[in-house]
Motif scaffolding. Structure first.
Motif, mmCIF file in Angstrom:
data_model
loop_
_atom_site.group_PDB
_atom_site.id
_atom_site.type_symbol
_atom_site.label_atom_id
_atom_site.label_comp_id
_atom_site.label_asym_id
_atom_site.label_seq_id
_atom_site.Cartn_x
_atom_site.Cartn_y
_atom_site.Cartn_z
ATOM 1 N N ALA A 256 -1.652 8.547 1.240
ATOM 2 C CA ALA A 256 -2.447 7.378 0.874
ATOM 3 C C ALA A 256 -1.819 6.683 -0.334
ATOM 4 O O ALA A 256 -0.976 7.249 -1.033
ATOM 5 N N THR A 257 -2.236 5.450 -0.559
ATOM 6 C CA THR A 257 -1.775 4.690 -1.724
ATOM 7 C C THR A 257 -2.986 4.264 -2.549
ATOM 8 O O THR A 257 -4.061 4.000 -2.012
ATOM 9 N N LEU A 258 -2.793 4.180 -3.839
ATOM 10 C CA LEU A 258 -3.873 3.811 -4.754
ATOM 11 C C LEU A 258 -4.222 2.334 -4.613
ATOM 12 O O LEU A 258 -3.349 1.465 -4.707
ATOM 13 N N MET A 259 -5.499 2.039 -4.380
ATOM 14 C CA MET A 259 -5.988 0.666 -4.406
ATOM 15 C C MET A 259 -6.431 0.305 -5.830
ATOM 16 O O MET A 259 -5.912 -0.611 -6.436
ATOM 17 N N ARG A 260 -7.408 1.034 -6.322
ATOM 18 C CA ARG A 260 -7.911 0.814 -7.675
ATOM 19 C C ARG A 260 -8.895 1.921 -8.010
ATOM 20 O O ARG A 260 -9.238 2.750 -7.168
ATOM 21 N N GLU A 261 -9.355 1.930 -9.262
ATOM 22 C CA GLU A 261 -10.417 2.829 -9.659
ATOM 23 C C GLU A 261 -11.775 2.205 -9.338
ATOM 24 O O GLU A 261 -11.920 0.980 -9.314
#
Length: 532
Positions: A256-261
């Motif tokens: 997976a890749t980070l979208m946001r917090e």
């Protein structure tokens, strides 16, 4: 995490003799597959398993995975157990966890919470179907909430905060509901009833909700589950699903890749159709009673989010708890720790021949100290990775013996040299003394201790196990006497302002969301009024 009986003299779990050092917060995972993802392409249970392995540093006592086969299902599939994630979930157990969505949790407990019935995720059957929750943190007003639930005639079977959360979510909010449950309103009511300190994932029907308390004390982030391929074509590829995680370090393991917090106070919905932000609940004023919720959860002026008290993200996520490759507030934890080391070298320089560290979380800080001071970094301790952590030993003698079993000195690197040993934190000081003695026995001429965080002086009531005030090393002796107390030639801590500077330097703000950090264990300034 399980709730404990709180004590103004000590933090969570103060009557537990095993808490010699701070203990990590729990880790949570939530995963939902996209509606367009072909059957059999992604095994949700295995994705959650991989995420939990990446979050293992946040809790090693027990773990659980719960999956759902869709809104028509009348039950969840689950597996739970004590111990490490890899030991609990065999291939056979993972294959039984069918479904296109699920939650995972890896746990450490507070006092009274090691009963297997407290292992998360927590599940109940409601008149709207099964409901599962998993959380990281501790409800600051758990006792008041427990009393309120029992006053309604509802019995509680565990000491877990998760059960309190689940019971509150099982009830309609004060304003009522129409034909079906309004989960956004229910979660909003929960947030307003208990403003900190937790992150939370909730699974019901075909949706998973991710929540951070209004102060953002505990972390939670959102990721896209992507087809395997090159990193630069993510925008052209359709996501296979979406993920919640306590830390972004889990995303790489899951593909997976980070979208946001998730923002402080935000309620985010994951469904087979994507990601949707439902609401952001503002932080209450400090004088507001935390056990009372607003009568109308829709009566929110979002401008008050910017005008209210600042967020209070736990600063020790940067110092100690999080994995170094995780990202908070737009910056990698490793970089913050290295800046702490640089700042420490500026504030507390020392004439020495080599810089080293207690492996492994303090290594970035030691490298930063080395870069700033110009003194070479050289390893002086060899760590035995197959010895349990010293804080789980039942008495001080056992803890000291555990230190001797855990580390071996590299005598050829030490002989006749003046050593600066950088550590990330010192709690009771029961491990640093034996390590100093070990280095001296191996030939070190001088041993100087530099701590890349300020002295711990106050208990934490936000879900981190910190001993009583009297047991904290920084409260036992004046600062100038601590070096001789532990057997060092000198000892110095990073200042509170130095820590704040190192953390704030790399923060990347988005959407005008304010930032702030909880330093209560350092200065006694708690973000909310404490209720007993």
């Amino acid at each position: 995490m399980a709730a404990s009986s709180k004590n103004p003299e000590g933090g969570a779990g103060v009557d537990d003799p095993s808490t010699a050092e701070m203990r990590e917060a729990c880790g949570v995972i939530g995963c939902v597959l996209a509606r367009s993802t072909p059957d059999g392409m992604v095994n949700v249970a295995r994705m959650i398993y991989l995420g939990l392995v990446a979050l293992q540093h946040r809790g090693q006592e027990s773990a659980g995975i719960v999956t759902s086969e869709g809104p028509a299902s009348t039950h969840f599939n689950y597996q739970k157990g004590d111990g490490l994630v890899a030991a609990i979930f065999t291939d056979e157990k993972l294959n039984k966890l069918k479904g296109d969505m699920g939650l995972g949790h890896t746990r450490y407990s507070t006092a009274g919470g090691r009963d297997p019935t407290n292992t998360q995720p927590f599940m109940v059957h409601t008149r709207h179907g099964p409901l599962a929750t998993a959380h990281n943190g501790e409800l600051i007003n758990a006792m008041a909430l427990r009393k309120a639930i029992m006053d309604r005639g509802v019995g509680l079977s565990t000491l877990s905060d998760s059960e309190l959360i689940t019971q509150m979510l099982s009830q309609a909010p004060p304003r009522g509901e129409k034909a079906k449950p309004d989960w956004g309103a229910r979660i909003r009511h929960l947030i307003e009833a208990t403003p900190t300190a937790y992150s939370l994932v909730v699974m019901q029907e075909d949706k998973i909700y991710g929540v951070r308390d209004p102060f953002g004390n505990r972390p939670l982030c959102i990721g896209r589950l992507m087809p395997l391929g090159t990193a630069n074509d993510d925008e052209q590829r359709k996501p296979l699903g979406w993920v919640f995680s306590s830390e972004s370090c889990a995303f790489q393991s899951m593909g997976a890749t980070l979208m946001r917090e998730v923002y402080p106070g935000e309620i985010v919905e994951l469904s087979p159709d994507g990601v949707r932000s439902l609401d952001i609940v503002p932080r209450p004023k400090r004088t507001a009673p935390h056990s009372n919720a607003h009568g109308d959860p829709d009566d929110i002026d979002h401008e008050t989010i910017l005008l209210g008290p600042p967020p209070a993200f736990c600063i020790f996520e940067y110092v100690y708890f999080a994995r170094a490759d995780s990202v908070f507030e737009g910056q990698q934890v490793y970089s913050v720790r290295q800046r702490c080391g640089r700042q420490l070298a500026i504030e507390s320089p020392v004439d020495a021949d080599i810089i080293s560290t207690v492996p492994e979380s303090a290594t970035p800080a030691a490298l930063g100290f080395s870069l700033e001071s110009g003194i070479p970094y050289i390893e002086v301790l060899c760590k035995n990775r197959y010895v349990g952590r010293s804080f789980i030993q039942p008495d001080t003698r056992s803890r000291k013996l555990a230190v001797a079993k855990k580390f071996g000195a590299l005598s050829e690197n030490l002989m006749g040299r003046r050593v600066v040993l950088v550590d990330d934190s010192i709690v009771r000081g029961t491990t640093v003394g034996p390590i100093i003695q070990l280095l001296r026995q191996a030939g070190a001429k001088e041993v100087h201790i530099r701590v890349a965080s300020p002295p711990l002086k106050h208990p934490c009531y936000m879900g981190i196990n910190i001993p009583t005030r009297g047991e904290l090393l920084a409260n036992q002796k004046p600062l100038e006497e601590l070096a001789s107390h532990v057997g060092a030639d000198s000892l110095a801590y990073l200042s509170i302002e130095g820590l704040r500077k190192a953390v704030r330097q790399g923060i990347v703000l988005k959407n005008n969301i304010p930032t702030g950090h909880c330093t209560a264990c350092l200065d006694g300034n708690y973000p909310v009024n404490l209720e007993w």
